[in-house]
Design a protein around this motif. Sequence first.
Motif, PDB file in Angstrom:
ATOM      1  N   GLU A 120       0.795  -1.329  -0.032  1.00  0.00           N
ATOM      2  CA  GLU A 120       0.918  -0.001  -0.263  1.00  0.00           C
ATOM      3  C   GLU A 120       0.732   1.154   0.375  1.00  0.00           C
ATOM      4  OE1 GLU A 120      -0.870  -2.871   2.065  1.00  0.00           O
ATOM      5  OE2 GLU A 120      -2.735  -3.079   1.671  1.00  0.00           O
ATOM      6  N   TYR A 121       1.538   1.421  -0.047  1.00  0.00           N
ATOM      7  CA  TYR A 121       2.836   2.536   0.879  1.00  0.00           C
ATOM      8  C   TYR A 121       3.197   2.560  -0.417  1.00  0.00           C
ATOM      9  CZ  TYR A 121       6.874   5.172   1.300  1.00  0.00           C
ATOM     10  OH  TYR A 121       8.068   6.109   1.471  1.00  0.00           O
ATOM     11  N   LEU A 122       4.114   1.673  -1.511  1.00  0.00           N
ATOM     12  CA  LEU A 122       4.426   2.025  -2.725  1.00  0.00           C
ATOM     13  C   LEU A 122       3.257   2.430  -3.702  1.00  0.00           C
ATOM     14  CD1 LEU A 122       7.268  -0.988  -2.858  1.00  0.00           C
ATOM     15  CD2 LEU A 122       6.975   2.039  -2.693  1.00  0.00           C
ATOM     16  N   ALA A 123       2.357   2.122  -3.303  1.00  0.00           N
ATOM     17  CA  ALA A 123       0.713   2.380  -4.133  1.00  0.00           C
ATOM     18  C   ALA A 123       0.675   3.740  -4.161  1.00  0.00           C
ATOM     19  CB  ALA A 123      -0.245   1.836  -4.498  1.00  0.00           C
ATOM     20  N   ILE A 124       0.045   4.174  -3.038  1.00  0.00           N
ATOM     21  CA  ILE A 124       0.393   5.466  -2.439  1.00  0.00           C
ATOM     22  C   ILE A 124       0.950   6.641  -2.965  1.00  0.00           C
ATOM     23  CG2 ILE A 124      -0.926   6.558  -0.461  1.00  0.00           C
ATOM     24  CD1 ILE A 124      -2.263   4.420   1.144  1.00  0.00           C
ATOM     25  N   ARG A 125       2.081   6.242  -2.655  1.00  0.00           N
ATOM     26  CA  ARG A 125       3.572   7.005  -3.136  1.00  0.00           C
ATOM     27  C   ARG A 125       4.134   7.573  -4.208  1.00  0.00           C
ATOM     28  NH1 ARG A 125       9.227   4.547  -2.802  1.00  0.00           N
ATOM     29  NH2 ARG A 125       8.941   4.828  -4.651  1.00  0.00           N
ATOM     30  N   ASP A 126       3.744   6.488  -5.241  1.00  0.00           N
ATOM     31  CA  ASP A 126       3.854   6.528  -6.292  1.00  0.00           C
ATOM     32  C   ASP A 126       2.714   7.432  -7.091  1.00  0.00           C
ATOM     33  OD1 ASP A 126       6.466   5.638  -5.416  1.00  0.00           O
ATOM     34  OD2 ASP A 126       5.884   3.730  -6.897  1.00  0.00           O
ATOM     35  N   ALA A 127       1.636   7.106  -6.704  1.00  0.00           N
ATOM     36  CA  ALA A 127       0.438   7.919  -7.213  1.00  0.00           C
ATOM     37  C   ALA A 127      -0.199   9.248  -7.269  1.00  0.00           C
ATOM     38  CB  ALA A 127      -1.466   7.298  -6.580  1.00  0.00           C
ATOM     39  N   LYS A 146      -5.538   2.077   0.543  1.00  0.00           N
ATOM     40  CA  LYS A 146      -6.064   3.142   1.837  1.00  0.00           C
ATOM     41  C   LYS A 146      -4.443   3.630   2.296  1.00  0.00           C
ATOM     42  CE  LYS A 146      -9.795   5.443   0.538  1.00  0.00           C
ATOM     43  NZ  LYS A 146      -9.926   6.376   0.607  1.00  0.00           N
ATOM     44  N   ARG A 147      -4.516   4.182   3.249  1.00  0.00           N
ATOM     45  CA  ARG A 147      -2.882   3.858   3.598  1.00  0.00           C
ATOM     46  C   ARG A 147      -3.281   3.355   4.870  1.00  0.00           C
ATOM     47  NH1 ARG A 147      -1.427   9.399   1.453  1.00  0.00           N
ATOM     48  NH2 ARG A 147       0.933   9.379   1.587  1.00  0.00           N
ATOM     49  N   ASP A 148      -4.541   3.326   5.371  1.00  0.00           N
ATOM     50  CA  ASP A 148      -5.494   3.147   6.994  1.00  0.00           C
ATOM     51  C   ASP A 148      -5.919   1.629   6.306  1.00  0.00           C
ATOM     52  OD1 ASP A 148      -5.970   1.592   9.063  1.00  0.00           O
ATOM     53  OD2 ASP A 148      -7.646   3.366   9.353  1.00  0.00           O
ATOM     54  N   THR A 149      -5.150   0.341   6.656  1.00  0.00           N
ATOM     55  CA  THR A 149      -5.858  -0.994   5.792  1.00  0.00           C
ATOM     56  C   THR A 149      -7.292  -1.474   6.218  1.00  0.00           C
ATOM     57  OG1 THR A 149      -4.755  -1.822   7.206  1.00  0.00           O
ATOM     58  CG2 THR A 149      -3.449  -1.941   5.177  1.00  0.00           C
ATOM     59  N   TYR A 168      -2.544   3.205  -9.379  1.00  0.00           N
ATOM     60  CA  TYR A 168      -1.586   2.515  -8.555  1.00  0.00           C
ATOM     61  C   TYR A 168      -2.321   1.390  -7.440  1.00  0.00           C
ATOM     62  CZ  TYR A 168       1.685   5.649 -10.681  1.00  0.00           C
ATOM     63  OH  TYR A 168       3.536   5.199 -11.484  1.00  0.00           O
ATOM     64  N   THR A 169      -2.213   0.303  -7.693  1.00  0.00           N
ATOM     65  CA  THR A 169      -2.795  -0.325  -6.402  1.00  0.00           C
ATOM     66  C   THR A 169      -1.915  -1.666  -6.304  1.00  0.00           C
ATOM     67  OG1 THR A 169      -4.909  -1.518  -5.763  1.00  0.00           O
ATOM     68  CG2 THR A 169      -4.262  -1.874  -8.300  1.00  0.00           C
ATOM     69  N   THR A 170      -2.267  -2.524  -5.487  1.00  0.00           N
ATOM     70  CA  THR A 170      -1.003  -3.434  -4.639  1.00  0.00           C
ATOM     71  C   THR A 170      -1.899  -5.216  -5.134  1.00  0.00           C
ATOM     72  OG1 THR A 170      -2.567  -4.441  -3.102  1.00  0.00           O
ATOM     73  CG2 THR A 170      -0.811  -2.596  -2.598  1.00  0.00           C
TER      74      THR A 170
END
Length: 196
Positions: A120-127, A146-149, A168-170
Amino acid sequence: MNKIDKKLHFLLGKVKEECKKVKCLSDYELKNKTLEFKERLNNGETTDDILPEAFAVCCEADYRVLGMFPYDVQILGGIALHLCYLCEMNTGEGKTLTATMPLYLNGLTGKSSILVTANEYLAIRDAEEMGQVYKFLGLSVEAGVKRDTNEKLDNDSKKDVYAADIVYTTHGSLGFDYLLNNLVQSKEDRFMRDFY
């Protein structure tokens, strides 16, 4: 040099030629290239036809927005990804920047491009970070997590996510979204786009 390497390096040369042309464009002219590319795609050209120009526009936008101009090896990696070749890059070699070029090119189709990453961290950071480039060029971008899983996206939110030009997703979220998309009661409840 094998046949694939020759093709990749030939296309790299074409991208570098186009980079010289787009460097002198104003921000307004650079942004308008997105509309031009979409029109050309609607008129029968393919993503392969416009690859050199679209990659050059994205390279220039990467520089203007992020202050990072892709190295040749990153452009080669982007070309390889677009052509559906496997491409390996080590940590720190710039996979995130590399992906902006094929994501931009394929995002022009209006069919959505999805980048699947490990967490999630990478998906959110890169988006958020790379999303600045796509937004500058007039494309939409969303994170499918979401940041909060513990916080889950409802169907309407997922429709917004998958309606974006670039997502961007996982792997876990995409897998479960695919499953849930196929378990809905009615066709109207589906939130993912058709595959192409």
